[in-house]
Design an enzyme around this catalytic site. Structure first.
Site, PDB file in Angstrom:
ATOM      1  N   ASN A 164       6.439 -10.993   8.449  1.00  0.00           N
ATOM      2  CA  ASN A 164       6.625 -11.812   9.657  1.00  0.00           C
ATOM      3  C   ASN A 164       6.449 -13.311   9.405  1.00  0.00           C
ATOM      4  O   ASN A 164       7.098 -14.126  10.058  1.00  0.00           O
ATOM      5  CB  ASN A 164       5.701 -11.322  10.783  1.00  0.00           C
ATOM      6  CG  ASN A 164       4.255 -11.338  10.398  1.00  0.00           C
ATOM      7  OD1 ASN A 164       3.905 -11.339   9.228  1.00  0.00           O
ATOM      8  ND2 ASN A 164       3.395 -11.364  11.393  1.00  0.00           N
ATOM      9  N   GLY A 240      -1.274  -6.992   6.604  1.00  0.00           N
ATOM     10  CA  GLY A 240      -0.288  -6.002   7.027  1.00  0.00           C
ATOM     11  C   GLY A 240      -0.865  -5.070   8.067  1.00  0.00           C
ATOM     12  O   GLY A 240      -1.791  -5.442   8.794  1.00  0.00           O
ATOM     13  N   SER A 241      -0.336  -3.867   8.113  1.00  0.00           N
ATOM     14  CA  SER A 241      -0.712  -2.939   9.187  1.00  0.00           C
ATOM     15  C   SER A 241      -2.055  -2.267   8.896  1.00  0.00           C
ATOM     16  O   SER A 241      -2.514  -2.227   7.750  1.00  0.00           O
ATOM     17  CB  SER A 241       0.378  -1.892   9.342  1.00  0.00           C
ATOM     18  OG  SER A 241       0.493  -1.163   8.152  1.00  0.00           O
ATOM     19  N   GLY A 245      -3.494  -1.036   5.335  1.00  0.00           N
ATOM     20  CA  GLY A 245      -4.743  -1.696   4.947  1.00  0.00           C
ATOM     21  C   GLY A 245      -5.821  -0.685   4.572  1.00  0.00           C
ATOM     22  O   GLY A 245      -6.553  -0.867   3.588  1.00  0.00           O
ATOM     23  N   GLU A 262      -6.415  -8.476   6.453  1.00  0.00           N
ATOM     24  CA  GLU A 262      -5.916  -9.152   7.664  1.00  0.00           C
ATOM     25  C   GLU A 262      -4.939  -8.187   8.306  1.00  0.00           C
ATOM     26  O   GLU A 262      -3.808  -8.040   7.846  1.00  0.00           O
ATOM     27  CB  GLU A 262      -5.194 -10.448   7.287  1.00  0.00           C
ATOM     28  CG  GLU A 262      -6.073 -11.523   6.695  1.00  0.00           C
ATOM     29  CD  GLU A 262      -6.949 -12.213   7.727  1.00  0.00           C
ATOM     30  OE1 GLU A 262      -6.942 -11.812   8.912  1.00  0.00           O
ATOM     31  OE2 GLU A 262      -7.650 -13.149   7.342  1.00  0.00           O
ATOM     32  N   CYS A 296       0.819 -11.292  14.190  1.00  0.00           N
ATOM     33  CA  CYS A 296      -0.413 -10.494  14.295  1.00  0.00           C
ATOM     34  C   CYS A 296      -1.268 -11.008  15.438  1.00  0.00           C
ATOM     35  O   CYS A 296      -1.917 -10.229  16.136  1.00  0.00           O
ATOM     36  CB  CYS A 296      -1.182 -10.566  12.992  1.00  0.00           C
ATOM     37  SG  CYS A 296      -1.493 -12.247  12.446  1.00  0.00           S
ATOM     38  N   GLU A 473      -9.477 -15.793   6.181  1.00  0.00           N
ATOM     39  CA  GLU A 473      -8.616 -16.708   5.446  1.00  0.00           C
ATOM     40  C   GLU A 473      -8.691 -18.063   6.141  1.00  0.00           C
ATOM     41  O   GLU A 473      -9.262 -18.196   7.204  1.00  0.00           O
ATOM     42  CB  GLU A 473      -7.175 -16.180   5.435  1.00  0.00           C
ATOM     43  CG  GLU A 473      -7.051 -14.895   4.635  1.00  0.00           C
ATOM     44  CD  GLU A 473      -5.623 -14.617   4.232  1.00  0.00           C
ATOM     45  OE1 GLU A 473      -4.915 -13.958   5.010  1.00  0.00           O
ATOM     46  OE2 GLU A 473      -5.209 -15.072   3.151  1.00  0.00           O
TER      47      GLU A 473
HETATM   48  P1  NAD Z   1       2.852  -3.067   6.211  1.00  0.00           P
HETATM   49  O1  NAD Z   1       1.439  -2.663   6.151  1.00  0.00           O
HETATM   50  O2  NAD Z   1       3.878  -2.038   6.337  1.00  0.00           O
HETATM   51  O3  NAD Z   1       3.249  -3.908   4.915  1.00  0.00           O
HETATM   52  C1  NAD Z   1       2.539  -5.062   4.535  1.00  0.00           C
HETATM   53  C2  NAD Z   1       2.671  -5.242   3.057  1.00  0.00           C
HETATM   54  O4  NAD Z   1       2.030  -4.140   2.422  1.00  0.00           O
HETATM   55  C3  NAD Z   1       4.107  -5.260   2.532  1.00  0.00           C
HETATM   56  O5  NAD Z   1       4.205  -6.192   1.464  1.00  0.00           O
HETATM   57  C4  NAD Z   1       4.284  -3.863   1.991  1.00  0.00           C
HETATM   58  O6  NAD Z   1       5.240  -3.778   0.966  1.00  0.00           O
HETATM   59  C5  NAD Z   1       2.891  -3.590   1.445  1.00  0.00           C
HETATM   60  N1  NAD Z   1       2.544  -2.188   1.298  1.00  0.00           N
HETATM   61  C6  NAD Z   1       3.009  -1.121   1.987  1.00  0.00           C
HETATM   62  N2  NAD Z   1       2.435   0.013   1.530  1.00  0.00           N
HETATM   63  C7  NAD Z   1       1.580  -0.347   0.536  1.00  0.00           C
HETATM   64  C8  NAD Z   1       0.682   0.355  -0.292  1.00  0.00           C
HETATM   65  N3  NAD Z   1       0.539   1.678  -0.205  1.00  0.00           N
HETATM   66  N4  NAD Z   1      -0.056  -0.336  -1.176  1.00  0.00           N
HETATM   67  C9  NAD Z   1       0.053  -1.676  -1.267  1.00  0.00           C
HETATM   68  N5  NAD Z   1       0.895  -2.399  -0.518  1.00  0.00           N
HETATM   69  C10 NAD Z   1       1.640  -1.750   0.383  1.00  0.00           C
HETATM   70  O7  NAD Z   1       2.904  -4.111   7.379  1.00  0.00           O
HETATM   71  P2  NAD Z   1       4.186  -4.834   7.928  1.00  0.00           P
HETATM   72  O8  NAD Z   1       4.822  -3.902   8.878  1.00  0.00           O
HETATM   73  O9  NAD Z   1       4.981  -5.408   6.818  1.00  0.00           O
HETATM   74  O10 NAD Z   1       3.539  -6.073   8.667  1.00  0.00           O
HETATM   75  C11 NAD Z   1       3.226  -6.028   9.990  1.00  0.00           C
HETATM   76  C12 NAD Z   1       1.742  -5.840  10.169  1.00  0.00           C
HETATM   77  O11 NAD Z   1       1.040  -6.892   9.523  1.00  0.00           O
HETATM   78  C13 NAD Z   1       1.340  -5.912  11.615  1.00  0.00           C
HETATM   79  O12 NAD Z   1       0.404  -4.906  11.887  1.00  0.00           O
HETATM   80  C14 NAD Z   1       0.693  -7.279  11.727  1.00  0.00           C
HETATM   81  O13 NAD Z   1      -0.214  -7.414  12.751  1.00  0.00           O
HETATM   82  C15 NAD Z   1       0.071  -7.426  10.407  1.00  0.00           C
HETATM   83  N6  NAD Z   1      -0.157  -8.838  10.120  1.00  0.00           N
HETATM   84  C16 NAD Z   1      -1.440  -9.307  10.145  1.00  0.00           C
HETATM   85  C17 NAD Z   1      -1.691 -10.652   9.931  1.00  0.00           C
HETATM   86  C18 NAD Z   1      -3.098 -11.186   9.963  1.00  0.00           C
HETATM   87  O14 NAD Z   1      -3.304 -12.274   9.476  1.00  0.00           O
HETATM   88  N7  NAD Z   1      -4.060 -10.474  10.505  1.00  0.00           N
HETATM   89  C19 NAD Z   1      -0.627 -11.518   9.677  1.00  0.00           C
HETATM   90  C20 NAD Z   1       0.662 -11.014   9.652  1.00  0.00           C
HETATM   91  C21 NAD Z   1       0.877  -9.652   9.873  1.00  0.00           C
END
Ligand code: NAD
Length: 492
Positions: A164, A240-241, A245, A262, A296, A473
């Site tokens: 995002n 990420g999600s 996480g 995060e 997020c 962060e």
């Molecule tokens: P996601 O968890 O699907 O992917 C995030 C990242 O993790 C990607 O680079 C993906 O390739 C990687 N990934 C996926 N599976 C993995 C694994 N098993 N091991 C290691 N890496 C892996 O999330 P998304 O759908 O890409 O992003 C959206 C989510 O991120 C939302 O929940 C959003 O709230 C969150 N987000 C949080 C923040 C914050 O600062 N808190 C900022 C931006 C997005």
């Protein structure tokens, strides 16, 4: 670049983008398969990148470790600062190119992408100034002892980046890691690989020695999983999600690797009767419709006091209906969602809500770019008052969907704000300073905005409570993730 915009939107122009990883100061091929990258505004392929293999990950980590041992941790802090400062300048010199690429990859409006690139430059500018100010302490052990501590870089850090805010999330992790003296392996999301790759190259052009910052592309399950499980990674910053996480944390545990998580959010924007409603209207609109709600820290729950609810929601609906949508390079108010899969996920939330009898005040449908009939768009959507246990209140939708909740008074608003599994940020609109600070005290979230949603910048620590994760962060606090304290005590 800007003279090509119409051709890029039509898909008749191409960009010269790398399709290999950036390892040890150069782009290179690997044995990994190529994956398509989509222009979300058209729903069509615009470039390809490599799905990094376990051996690519190993090569990146090995180069990072070598650069850490031989060069970067020995580089004078002032010199590290100069390189980061130069990187900030180069990012700004490449602003238009990076913004166009970010828009194609993410879908977001061009002016938002420009803001993200400026934000990325600002991260390097901010942390450039701190390199030569990381100090230890002395300990008062008495006349016959000398006790002191040294702040040492953790080593090799992994950065898993979501789709995002690809360039700004990459920058907010990489800049403090480099400032602390760490070497980096970053993996952008599989739908948005290019800005991080180009950032790796820009850092190298700024003078960063080869191997200090490596960027590998690929899927999460293949490349990301191999990176976080690598035994020679000292720290993982994951954005990420929640589900991913939690997996990252488990995987890191096997090697006792440190993690910062995060994760998601479902953040409230609380409006009290006495607030400046014009300011709140701008704030609520930006909080949920910027980047089509794929933030997020989006303000996705409007908690509003009963007396002002009807008139305000009427104005809000009108404003939402006035938003222009379209291809990000046309710079509309709102662009597409990042992928078809994500579009279907967002639509699923609203379809289920409709079947539960939820009242859709505006939006609630998949749509397309009105100019081309293409792309993965969702209408700006507002859902009328829902109870706290509703899926629309509890789950992160990560799209342009605002759910309203009505509060009877301050305490009720506070209870609604906290009745959620997430605790990333919260916005408060009120003209009563006491109410504002009481709420800031009592809302369980990592960051509170008073009378301006998304107020603040790189100077302010950012991160979540509850299911939104842990660690911070941004700000000086981010450096703690990349430093370890060594205490030394001598009998003299
Ligand atoms: P996601 O968890 O699907 O992917 C995030 C990242 O993790 C990607 O680079 C993906 O390739 C990687 N990934 C996926 N599976 C993995 C694994 N098993 N091991 C290691 N890496 C892996 O999330 P998304 O759908 O890409 O992003 C959206 C989510 O991120 C939302 O929940 C959003 O709230 C969150 N987000 C949080 C923040 C914050 O600062 N808190 C900022 C931006 C997005």
């Amino acid at each position: 670049m800007l003279d090509k915009l119409d051709d890029l939107i039509a898909g008749t122009a191409t960009l010269d983008l790398p399709d290999g990883h950036f390892i040890n100061g150069a782009f290179g091929k690997s044995g990994g398969d190529l994956i398509d990258s989509y222009d979300a505004g058209r729903g069509a392929v615009f470039a390809q990148f490599t799905n990094g293999t376990t051996s690519d990950v190993d090569r990146a980590v090995t180069n990072a470790r070598n650069a850490f041992q031989t060069v970067w941790r020995k580089t004078a802090p002032v010199e590290r600062g100069r390189i980061l400062s130069k990187a900030a300048t180069l990012i700004l010199e490449n602003l238009e190119r990076l913004a166009v690429i970010e828009t194609l990859d993410c879908g977001k409006p061009l002016s938002e992408a420009r803001g993200d690139v400026r934000g990325a430059a600002r991260c390097f500018e901010y942390y450039a100034g701190v390199c030569d100010k990381l100090q230890g302490q002395t300990f008062p052990l008495g006349h016959d002892y000398l006790g002191y501590s040294i702040s040492e870089p953790i080593g090799v850090t992994a950065h898993i980046i979501p789709w995002n805010f690809p360039i700004s999330t990459a920058a907010r992790g990489i800049a403090p890691a480099l400032a602390a003296g760490c070497c980096v392996v970053a993996k952008p999301a599989e739908t948005t690989p290019f800005s991080a790759l180009l950032l790796g190259d820009i850092l190298h052009q700024a003078g960063l020695p080869a191997g200090v910052c490596n960027v590998i592309t690929g899927t999460g399950v293949q490349t990301g999983a191999a990176l976080v499980a690598h035994p020679d990674i000292d720290q993982v910053t994951f954005t990420g999600s929640v589900a991913t996480g939690a997996n990252v944390m488990k995987s890191a545990a096997d090697n006792v690797t440190r993690v910062v998580l995060e994760l998601g959010g479902k953040s409230p924007v609380v409006m009290m009767n006495d607030c400046d409603q014009d300011a709140a209207l701008d704030g609520v609109m930006g909080a949920i419709f910027e980047n089509a709600g794929q933030i997020c820290s989006a303000g996705s729950r409007l908690i509003i006091e009963r007396d002002i609810h009807d008139a305000f929601v009427e104005r809000l609906v009108k404003r939402a209906q006035s938003l222009t949508i379209g291809h990000g390079l046309h710079d509309p108010n709102m662009g597409p969602l990042n992928s078809e899969q994500h579009l279907q996920k967002v639509a699923g939330f609203i379809d289920r809500a409709k079947s539960r009898g939820a009242e859709v005040l505006t939006g609630g449908n998949i749509t397309t770019d009105p100019k081309t009939g293409q792309g993965w768009f969702y209408e700006p959507t507002i859902i009328a008052n829902r109870p706290s246990d509703d899926e629309l209140v509890q789950e992160e939708i990560f799209g342009p969907v605002l759910t309203v909740q009505i509060a009877d008074d301050v305490d009720h608003a506070l209870a609604l704000a906290n009745d959620c599994q997430f605790g990333l940020v919260a916005g408060i609109y009120t003209s009563n300073a006491t109410t504002a600070h009481r709420m800031a005290r009592d809302i369980d979230a990592g960051q509170i905005y008073i009378n301006e949603y998304f107020a603040g910048g790189i100077e302010v620590p950012f991160g979540g409570n509850k299911k939104s994760g842990f660690g911070r962060e941004k700000g000086l606090e981010a450096l703690q993730s990349y430093c370890k304290t060594k205490s030394v005590v001598a009998k003299i």
